[in-house]
Design an enzyme around this catalytic site. Sequence first.
Site, PDB file in Angstrom:
ATOM      1  CG  HIS A 216       4.811 -32.760 -10.587  1.00 12.68           C
ATOM      2  ND1 HIS A 216       4.882 -34.072 -10.974  1.00 12.68           N
ATOM      3  CD2 HIS A 216       4.690 -32.747  -9.256  1.00 12.68           C
ATOM      4  CE1 HIS A 216       4.815 -34.825  -9.896  1.00 12.68           C
ATOM      5  NE2 HIS A 216       4.684 -34.043  -8.848  1.00 12.68           N
ATOM      6  CB  CYS A 235       6.729 -37.289 -15.856  1.00 10.84           C
ATOM      7  SG  CYS A 235       8.071 -37.026 -17.014  1.00 10.84           S
ATOM      8  CG  HIS A 236       4.772 -37.520 -12.095  1.00 10.61           C
ATOM      9  ND1 HIS A 236       5.921 -36.844 -12.455  1.00 10.61           N
ATOM     10  CD2 HIS A 236       5.188 -38.597 -11.402  1.00 10.61           C
ATOM     11  CE1 HIS A 236       6.967 -37.485 -11.988  1.00 10.61           C
ATOM     12  NE2 HIS A 236       6.550 -38.553 -11.340  1.00 10.61           N
ATOM     13  N   GLY A 237       1.278 -37.043 -15.387  1.00  8.85           N
ATOM     14  CA  GLY A 237      -0.083 -36.785 -15.822  1.00  8.85           C
ATOM     15  C   GLY A 237      -0.630 -35.424 -15.461  1.00  8.85           C
TER      16      GLY A 237
END
Lengths: 271, 70
Positions: A216, A235-237
């Site tokens: 990502h 960080c963003h799952g």
Amino acid sequence: MTSVTRAGHLAPYFKATSSVVSNGLKPLVVAHTPAEKVLVHPLPKTSTVESLHGSLPIQGLKARVNGRGPSHVRFAHTDIQYPDFSAYRRKETQDPTAKSAENVDGRQSFTYLIAGAGGVAGAYAAKSIVTHFVSSMAAAADVLALAKIEIKLSEIPEGKSVTFKWRGKPLFIRHRTANEISTEQAVPVDTLRDPQHDNQRTQDPKWLVVIGVCTHLGCVPVANAGDFGGYYCPCHGSHYDASGRIRKGPAPLNLEVPPHSFVDESLLVVG
Amino acid sequence: MAIWAPVNRTLFKKTSTYFLVATLCTFFFERGLDMISLAIFEHLNKNKLWKDVKDRFKKKEVKKDEKTCK
């Protein structure tokens, strides 16, 4: 006034023509006929290029026509000597009766072969130069040799993921359990975001080798975490499974599998 | 000349075939030149190259490995 009185002397020189056409009557005036004289300028001595050029009939007209005498310029063309180039000419073309189509192959052979050989050598030189400069852009052999790491697999216990540094990136090596292997093998490929079967990602199903960079935004995922028991990016799952495949979250692609090979049972070379 | 004339007519007369022949010949020329130059280099550097001295070093390596294994 003086010019008028002198006009009598100059009269023959002002005349355009000096011949008189008889009209059958007695001439009223006997025309003065000047003596026949050379109308053509004598050719200059052709000792220099300029004098030779001046003698050519391409200059302004040098003869005045007065109706009598020769008025054309005749350049001799039978007694002119011109050079003989037969010493420089090909033997095949010296005979004016021979057909050139019959000996054209022989005449062209030298030219064509020399040009062809030059082309071949030139192409080889060009290829060598291009290869030389292009290969200089590639990584050197010593750099590539350092860019490989050897990992002793016997030090990694089953069920554990170990992180190494490889070419400046974290490298995850996971010793998978039989349970994990069977789970990942059974995942239907068409339900995946980045469809890859587990066999495409591993050489030996016991060992998973992936680069630990989230696809990502490049964070480093946490091992043995997340909904699918593989990796989880904090960080963003993004959730990755035990085969490093993206299952949930924003990441678009699976974790990258670097080129690796198993030298023997207990030695892995990555790079 | 009997061989040369048909070659000249079929291959060298047209620019397209002429370039094709030159390009094809380049491959063989390159291979031949590389092999000849390598052979000359190896002949000049005989007994200095790795393949000539490899056997001397290999024995030592094997001995070392044996030692470490023991």
